[in-house]
Enzyme design. Structure first.
Site, mmCIF file in Angstrom:
data_model
loop_
_atom_site.group_PDB
_atom_site.id
_atom_site.type_symbol
_atom_site.label_atom_id
_atom_site.label_comp_id
_atom_site.label_asym_id
_atom_site.label_seq_id
_atom_site.Cartn_x
_atom_site.Cartn_y
_atom_site.Cartn_z
ATOM 1 N N TYR A 140 0.865 -1.186 0.000
ATOM 2 C CA TYR A 140 0.000 0.000 0.000
ATOM 3 C C TYR A 140 0.895 1.227 0.000
ATOM 4 C CZ TYR A 140 -3.424 3.396 1.825
ATOM 5 O OH TYR A 140 -4.237 4.482 2.014
ATOM 6 N N ASP A 235 9.215 2.615 -0.417
ATOM 7 C CA ASP A 235 8.188 3.224 0.411
ATOM 8 C C ASP A 235 8.459 2.799 1.851
ATOM 9 O OD1 ASP A 235 5.998 3.889 1.913
ATOM 10 O OD2 ASP A 235 4.553 3.447 0.329
ATOM 11 N N LYS A 268 5.121 8.989 9.036
ATOM 12 C CA LYS A 268 4.939 8.459 10.401
ATOM 13 C C LYS A 268 6.012 8.911 11.398
ATOM 14 C CE LYS A 268 2.060 4.701 8.684
ATOM 15 N NZ LYS A 268 0.676 4.832 9.114
HETATM 16 N N1 HOZ Z 1 -3.431 3.252 6.454
HETATM 17 C C1 HOZ Z 1 -3.257 3.047 7.852
HETATM 18 C C2 HOZ Z 1 -2.900 1.648 8.143
HETATM 19 N N2 HOZ Z 1 -1.874 1.075 7.380
HETATM 20 C C3 HOZ Z 1 -4.464 3.422 8.654
HETATM 21 C C4 HOZ Z 1 -4.371 4.794 9.122
HETATM 22 C C5 HOZ Z 1 -5.395 5.195 10.165
HETATM 23 O O1 HOZ Z 1 -6.509 4.695 10.146
HETATM 24 O O2 HOZ Z 1 -5.074 6.032 10.987
#
Ligand code: HOZ
Length: 428
Positions: A140, A235, A268
């Site tokens: 992702y 990534d 992050k």
């Molecule tokens: N895309 C995030 C997990 N891989 C989720 C982000 C969220 O819901 O804060």
């Protein structure tokens, strides 16, 4: 109270959440509305305490409310929230990121991982003058259209790995391959090599739980990108500054002599919990970005002064000697403990971790690609998830997400978690 808030939320926010995985749809039940958090814990709207293994999906590597970070943020907020003009702190953060990750010569700061991935892709295309890209099933890279094909995370959770609303022509240039499949990779380069702008990969995939790229696979990715002039884009939104100070690429560099990616996408941890992300790479590529070059990219909140203060204070703490050794040992303690508890009850279980990031599967052996991850037993995971939640342990409410241990987690927290898991396994 969580129920009441969820009903209110559903009336005004689609699904009651601002990011789908938070909705508990896959596991059932009511999402916990967080009231406050401190260290390794958070308290929900009913005042119940949880050991937090999500940590905002990765950023909170020091735990919540670390005093040095709090102080930096409070000071920065007094100086101003946002200027839309450059600040010294942005320069300092860029310098700190570059100092830790040798493949980076320049970085651009943005506000989210999606924005960073999308911008890195545009830059790779602009710099190479090519359109095609390779991505892998289960990886992702945020929700930019061109990358939203056979993706992991929320899309996998809801069984719809390619989003509606993405026109086929937009993804016509996106080639999706199986993770860790060297043969398929070689075949794809043979056919499309000269037209490829980049290959984008999560080196340690955290959006199909936790699956490492094998060393031979990564080595071939590097060799083929170099041979055909495509850019290798890492990534590391999840793994960056989370699995090691030098990020996942530093681990592959130890195993593959001379290894480095051409570009890196970060998020992050570098923001310490504030909206901050970055993409970077070699000077020659990065200088193709506006205002120096023809590839446009911009943002009002990019390099935000409060977010950069938070990121800088976080990087300072995690750069202290021994930080990742201690964190890695504690995370390993968790994964080993859970595995032993499941095995003691005669249940299949396996897990993997690096630094402060981990994954586990209620099956064996460790999956190597998305198709295998998808064979995990959903109802079994949901029962485990809810038993842990009742016991005050908050794991990701989805099978396909990695987990995170922070420096604030103690051995006692890990032991309590393992005991709760053992109690569940004994009855499962
Ligand atoms: N895309 C995030 C997990 N891989 C989720 C982000 C969220 O819901 O804060």
């Amino acid at each position: 109270m969580n129920d009441v808030l969820f009903e209110r939320a559903k009336a005004v926010i689609p699904g009651g959440v601002n990011s789908p995985v938070r909705a508990f749809r896959a596991v059932g039940g009511t999402p916990r509305f967080v009231q406050r958090a401190q260290g390794a814990y958070f308290w929900d709207a009913d005042g119940k305490k949880y050991i937090d293994y999500i940590g905002s999906w990765g950023p909170m590597i020091l735990g919540h409310g670390h005093p040095a970070v709090l102080e930096a943020v409070q000071k920065a907020a007094l100086d101003g929230f946002s200027f839309g003009a450059p600040t010294e702190r942005e320069v300092e953060l860029a310098e700190a990121i570059i100092a830790a990750v040798p493949s980076l010569e320049m970085v651009r700061l943005v506000s989210s991982g999606t924005e960073a991935g999308m911008s890195a892709l545009r830059l790779a295309r602009g710099a190479t003058g090519r359109s095609k890209i390779i991505k892998f099933e289960g990886c992702y890279h945020g929700h930019a259209d061109a990358l939203l094909v056979k993706a992991g995370s929320g899309l996998a959770t809801f069984g719809n790995p390619t989003s509606a609303g993405v026109p086929p022509e937009v993804v016509a240039q996106t080639i999706v391959l199986e993770f860790n499949n060297v043969e398929q990779l070689e075949e794809a380069f043979k056919i499309h090599g000269p037209e490829l702008a980049c290959l984008m990969i999560e080196p340690i995939a955290g959006n199909m739980n936790f699956v490492r790229s094998s060393v031979p696979f990564m080595k071939r990715c590097r060799e083929l990108c170099s041979q055909y002039g495509a850019l290798l884009v890492f990534d590391e939104v999840m793994s960056g500054f989370r699995v090691a100070l030098g990020s996942a690429q530093s681990i592959y560099a130890q195993l593959i002599p001379g290894f480095e990616p051409d570009m890196t996408v970060l998020g992050k941890v570098i923001g310490g919990g504030m909206p901050l992300a970055a993409f970077g790479g070699k000077r020659a590529v990065m200088e193709k970005l506006a205002p120096l070059g023809p590839v446009y990219q911009a943002g009002t909140l990019s390099g935000n002064p409060v977010a950069t203060a938070c990121g800088l204070a976080t990087l300072k703490e995690i750069s202290k000697p021994g930080f990742f050794e201690t964190l890695g040992t504690r995370t390993q303690h968790l994964v080993t403990g859970l595995t032993q508890a499941a095995h003691a009850a005669g249940l299949p279980f396996c897990g993997d971790c690096q630094g402060g990031m981990f994954g586990f599967f209620l099956m064996e052996p460790l999956p190597q690609n998305y198709a295998t991850v998808m064979t995990t037993d959903g109802p079994k995971f949901n029962a485990f998830f809810h038993a842990m939640l009742d016991a005050g342990v908050y794991f990701a409410p989805a099978l396909y997400e990695a987990g995170f241990v922070s420096a604030a987690h103690t051995d006692a927290d890990i032991d309590a978690t393992v005991q709760a898991a053992a109690a569940h396994f004994a009855k499962a």
